[in-house]
Design a protein around this motif. Sequence first.
Motif, PDB file in Angstrom:
ATOM      1  N   MET A 224       0.851  -1.191   0.000  1.00  0.00           N
ATOM      2  CA  MET A 224       0.000   0.000   0.000  1.00  0.00           C
ATOM      3  C   MET A 224       0.889   1.244   0.000  1.00  0.00           C
ATOM      4  SD  MET A 224      -3.191  -1.017   0.092  1.00  0.00           S
ATOM      5  CE  MET A 224      -4.251   0.246   0.791  1.00  0.00           C
ATOM      6  N   ASP A 225       0.425   2.317  -0.661  1.00  0.00           N
ATOM      7  CA  ASP A 225       1.205   3.560  -0.671  1.00  0.00           C
ATOM      8  C   ASP A 225       1.376   4.101   0.740  1.00  0.00           C
ATOM      9  OD1 ASP A 225       1.332   3.370  -3.383  1.00  0.00           O
ATOM     10  OD2 ASP A 225      -0.371   4.720  -3.746  1.00  0.00           O
ATOM     11  N   GLN A 226       0.304   3.984   1.534  1.00  0.00           N
ATOM     12  CA  GLN A 226       0.328   4.488   2.913  1.00  0.00           C
ATOM     13  C   GLN A 226      -0.103   3.363   3.837  1.00  0.00           C
ATOM     14  OE1 GLN A 226       0.768   7.839   3.984  1.00  0.00           O
ATOM     15  NE2 GLN A 226       1.440   8.247   1.889  1.00  0.00           N
ATOM     16  N   LYS A 227       0.528   3.262   5.013  1.00  0.00           N
ATOM     17  CA  LYS A 227       0.033   2.325   6.020  1.00  0.00           C
ATOM     18  C   LYS A 227      -0.925   3.097   6.929  1.00  0.00           C
ATOM     19  CE  LYS A 227       3.842  -0.805   5.635  1.00  0.00           C
ATOM     20  NZ  LYS A 227       4.958  -1.521   6.226  1.00  0.00           N
ATOM     21  N   SER A 228      -2.108   2.569   7.129  1.00  0.00           N
ATOM     22  CA  SER A 228      -3.116   3.338   7.876  1.00  0.00           C
ATOM     23  C   SER A 228      -4.193   2.417   8.428  1.00  0.00           C
ATOM     24  CB  SER A 228      -3.774   4.360   6.940  1.00  0.00           C
ATOM     25  OG  SER A 228      -4.238   3.701   5.785  1.00  0.00           O
TER      26      SER A 228
ATOM     27  N   ASP B 130      -6.629   3.213   1.960  1.00  0.00           N
ATOM     28  CA  ASP B 130      -7.057   3.928   0.764  1.00  0.00           C
ATOM     29  C   ASP B 130      -7.628   2.845  -0.162  1.00  0.00           C
ATOM     30  OD1 ASP B 130      -7.082   4.733  -1.881  1.00  0.00           O
ATOM     31  OD2 ASP B 130      -5.270   5.965  -1.718  1.00  0.00           O
ATOM     32  N   PHE B 131      -8.945   2.879  -0.361  1.00  0.00           N
ATOM     33  CA  PHE B 131      -9.584   1.762  -1.063  1.00  0.00           C
ATOM     34  C   PHE B 131      -9.281   1.735  -2.567  1.00  0.00           C
ATOM     35  CE2 PHE B 131     -11.798   1.491   2.987  1.00  0.00           C
ATOM     36  CZ  PHE B 131     -11.788   0.108   3.193  1.00  0.00           C
ATOM     37  N   ASP B 132      -8.886   2.881  -3.139  1.00  0.00           N
ATOM     38  CA  ASP B 132      -8.452   2.851  -4.541  1.00  0.00           C
ATOM     39  C   ASP B 132      -7.149   2.059  -4.654  1.00  0.00           C
ATOM     40  OD1 ASP B 132     -10.572   4.307  -5.466  1.00  0.00           O
ATOM     41  OD2 ASP B 132      -9.553   6.246  -5.230  1.00  0.00           O
ATOM     42  N   CYS B 133      -6.244   2.353  -3.713  1.00  0.00           N
ATOM     43  CA  CYS B 133      -4.960   1.644  -3.705  1.00  0.00           C
ATOM     44  C   CYS B 133      -5.184   0.153  -3.399  1.00  0.00           C
ATOM     45  CB  CYS B 133      -4.051   2.305  -2.662  1.00  0.00           C
ATOM     46  SG  CYS B 133      -2.386   1.689  -2.705  1.00  0.00           S
ATOM     47  N   ALA B 134      -6.151  -0.121  -2.515  1.00  0.00           N
ATOM     48  CA  ALA B 134      -6.462  -1.519  -2.151  1.00  0.00           C
ATOM     49  C   ALA B 134      -6.918  -2.310  -3.373  1.00  0.00           C
ATOM     50  CB  ALA B 134      -7.535  -1.544  -1.067  1.00  0.00           C
ATOM     51  N   GLN B 135      -7.758  -1.676  -4.216  1.00  0.00           N
ATOM     52  CA  GLN B 135      -8.241  -2.342  -5.439  1.00  0.00           C
ATOM     53  C   GLN B 135      -7.059  -2.707  -6.339  1.00  0.00           C
ATOM     54  OE1 GLN B 135     -11.459  -2.875  -6.837  1.00  0.00           O
ATOM     55  NE2 GLN B 135     -12.445  -2.387  -4.900  1.00  0.00           N
ATOM     56  N   LYS B 136      -6.152  -1.735  -6.470  1.00  0.00           N
ATOM     57  CA  LYS B 136      -4.976  -1.934  -7.341  1.00  0.00           C
ATOM     58  C   LYS B 136      -4.106  -3.071  -6.780  1.00  0.00           C
ATOM     59  CE  LYS B 136      -0.947   0.756  -8.549  1.00  0.00           C
ATOM     60  NZ  LYS B 136      -0.287   2.007  -8.226  1.00  0.00           N
ATOM     61  N   LEU B 137      -3.926  -3.034  -5.458  1.00  0.00           N
ATOM     62  CA  LEU B 137      -3.083  -4.056  -4.818  1.00  0.00           C
ATOM     63  C   LEU B 137      -3.660  -5.464  -5.029  1.00  0.00           C
ATOM     64  CD1 LEU B 137      -1.314  -3.875  -1.405  1.00  0.00           C
ATOM     65  CD2 LEU B 137      -2.677  -5.875  -1.954  1.00  0.00           C
ATOM     66  N   VAL B 138      -4.960  -5.590  -4.854  1.00  0.00           N
ATOM     67  CA  VAL B 138      -5.588  -6.920  -5.007  1.00  0.00           C
ATOM     68  C   VAL B 138      -5.449  -7.400  -6.463  1.00  0.00           C
ATOM     69  CG1 VAL B 138      -7.791  -8.165  -4.919  1.00  0.00           C
ATOM     70  CG2 VAL B 138      -7.116  -6.676  -3.025  1.00  0.00           C
TER      71      VAL B 138
ATOM     72  N   LYS C  67      15.520  -5.844   1.810  1.00  0.00           N
ATOM     73  CA  LYS C  67      15.838  -4.480   1.403  1.00  0.00           C
ATOM     74  C   LYS C  67      15.680  -4.330  -0.125  1.00  0.00           C
ATOM     75  CE  LYS C  67      19.045  -0.705   1.712  1.00  0.00           C
ATOM     76  NZ  LYS C  67      17.962   0.045   1.098  1.00  0.00           N
ATOM     77  N   THR C  68      14.604  -3.710  -0.531  1.00  0.00           N
ATOM     78  CA  THR C  68      14.295  -3.519  -1.965  1.00  0.00           C
ATOM     79  C   THR C  68      13.599  -2.150  -2.119  1.00  0.00           C
ATOM     80  OG1 THR C  68      12.035  -4.361  -1.847  1.00  0.00           O
ATOM     81  CG2 THR C  68      13.768  -6.005  -2.182  1.00  0.00           C
ATOM     82  N   PRO C  69      13.339  -1.717  -3.356  1.00  0.00           N
ATOM     83  CA  PRO C  69      12.576  -0.470  -3.526  1.00  0.00           C
ATOM     84  C   PRO C  69      11.222  -0.510  -2.808  1.00  0.00           C
ATOM     85  CG  PRO C  69      13.587  -1.100  -5.599  1.00  0.00           C
ATOM     86  CD  PRO C  69      13.862  -2.230  -4.638  1.00  0.00           C
ATOM     87  N   LEU C  70      10.642  -1.714  -2.655  1.00  0.00           N
ATOM     88  CA  LEU C  70       9.335  -1.825  -1.983  1.00  0.00           C
ATOM     89  C   LEU C  70       9.419  -1.421  -0.506  1.00  0.00           C
ATOM     90  CD1 LEU C  70       6.639  -4.448  -2.557  1.00  0.00           C
ATOM     91  CD2 LEU C  70       7.569  -4.404  -0.269  1.00  0.00           C
ATOM     92  N   THR C  71      10.520  -1.797   0.153  1.00  0.00           N
ATOM     93  CA  THR C  71      10.649  -1.478   1.587  1.00  0.00           C
ATOM     94  C   THR C  71      11.440  -0.187   1.823  1.00  0.00           C
ATOM     95  OG1 THR C  71      12.520  -2.994   1.640  1.00  0.00           O
ATOM     96  CG2 THR C  71      10.444  -3.820   2.532  1.00  0.00           C
ATOM     97  N   ASP C  72      12.126   0.319   0.777  1.00  0.00           N
ATOM     98  CA  ASP C  72      12.906   1.548   0.971  1.00  0.00           C
ATOM     99  C   ASP C  72      12.005   2.704   1.389  1.00  0.00           C
ATOM    100  OD1 ASP C  72      15.294   0.341   0.486  1.00  0.00           O
ATOM    101  OD2 ASP C  72      15.449   0.978  -1.612  1.00  0.00           O
ATOM    102  N   LYS C  73      10.705   2.613   1.029  1.00  0.00           N
ATOM    103  CA  LYS C  73       9.796   3.722   1.383  1.00  0.00           C
ATOM    104  C   LYS C  73       9.271   3.590   2.815  1.00  0.00           C
ATOM    105  CE  LYS C  73       5.843   1.535  -0.827  1.00  0.00           C
ATOM    106  NZ  LYS C  73       5.120   1.342  -2.039  1.00  0.00           N
ATOM    107  N   ASN C  74       9.541   2.454   3.500  1.00  0.00           N
ATOM    108  CA  ASN C  74       9.077   2.299   4.892  1.00  0.00           C
ATOM    109  C   ASN C  74       9.874   3.199   5.827  1.00  0.00           C
ATOM    110  OD1 ASN C  74       7.300   0.353   4.081  1.00  0.00           O
ATOM    111  ND2 ASN C  74       8.483  -1.391   4.850  1.00  0.00           N
ATOM    112  N   ASN C  75       9.165   3.884   6.728  1.00  0.00           N
ATOM    113  CA  ASN C  75       9.904   4.731   7.672  1.00  0.00           C
ATOM    114  C   ASN C  75       9.795   4.199   9.091  1.00  0.00           C
ATOM    115  OD1 ASN C  75       7.313   5.287   8.105  1.00  0.00           O
ATOM    116  ND2 ASN C  75       7.386   7.436   7.436  1.00  0.00           N
ATOM    117  N   HIS C  76       9.521   2.893   9.231  1.00  0.00           N
ATOM    118  CA  HIS C  76       9.469   2.271  10.553  1.00  0.00           C
ATOM    119  C   HIS C  76      10.580   1.227  10.640  1.00  0.00           C
ATOM    120  CE1 HIS C  76       7.627  -1.304   8.687  1.00  0.00           C
ATOM    121  NE2 HIS C  76       6.873  -0.460   8.006  1.00  0.00           N
TER     122      HIS C  76
END
Length: 253
Positions: free
Chosen positions: A85-89, A93-101, A179-188
């Motif tokens: 997901m673009d944002q963890k919350s 974000d249900f638009d992003c959820a549709q894309k992810l599924v 460690k990949t571009p997918l996790t590089d955006k994580n700030n936790h």
Amino acid sequence: MKVFITGGTTGIGKYMALGYQALGAKVAVCGRSESNFIENFKDKNSDIKFYRVDVSDRSAINGAITDFAGADGIDLVIANAGISMDQKSDIPDFDCAQKLVKINVFGVLNTFEAAIPQMVEKRSGQLVAISSVAGFNGLPHTSVYCASKSFVTTLCESFAIDLKRYGITTTCICPGFIKTPLTDKNNHPMPFLVDADIAAEKIMKAVEAKKELYVFPTLMLIVVYFMKYLPRSIFRTVLRIFNSSPKMPNFFG
Ligand SMILES: NC(=O)c1ccc[n+]([C@@H]2O[C@H](COP(=O)([O-])OP(=O)(O)OC[C@H]3O[C@@H](n4cnc5c(N)ncnc54)[C@H](OP(=O)(O)O)[C@@H]3O)[C@@H](O)[C@H]2O)c1
């Protein structure tokens, strides 16, 4: 050996593509962006074939795998493409959820759908999916991603039973943090983080050994299995406390 890797242009997929090429396999990868492929493979002296295909497009991925298989079929198909997901919350974000599924769930289904007839015909082959440790429990702030990976892990378990009689091995890979571009955006904090090249090596060994489920790294396996076997009400209560207390480390973004 012929290997098709979805999402093989960056991260774990890229290192698996290079690894299989080094072993002498004919390798093809797909992704939505050709520039990712050019950028990551230009210095690698590779003859890896690229298909610009979105895995959520059922007929396009079918066409790519069928084309690559040609007359002699395909040996190994790795459904690796996936997004987070673009944002963890709390509330996704249900638009992003549709894309992810569409990518994480239908992408795997579409990839396996294309590969299975090829393998049934030869009565041999191996299906691999890159699921995640996130699929073992419903974790906070990442509901849709967890659910998508639960789908993949369960699908693989059923296929491991159903397809064995056709000579097809099904392997489900559940990595922890890589460690990949997918996790590089994580700030936790990301405990037990593994480099992508090391992860690819471990995955390739598990695939070679025809493991049906491979969870790594070991410390993450211990953590997720401990959570998985807790009574669910205790799990939910502990995670609620963990997730709402500012004194606890924030592992969930
Ligand atoms: N990194 C981790 O910590 C971790 C942990 C557990 C599981 N995983 C899983 O491992 C897999 C690989 O992740 P990664 O960390 O290597 O991510 P990554 O570096 O972001 O790579 C993702 C790859 O998938 C491709 N892709 C994304 N959407 C696609 C689509 N719709 N159709 C075709 N290709 C698509 C991307 O290329 P384009 O963007 O050009 O399409 C890229 O090649 C994913 O399934 C992920 O969920 C990762």
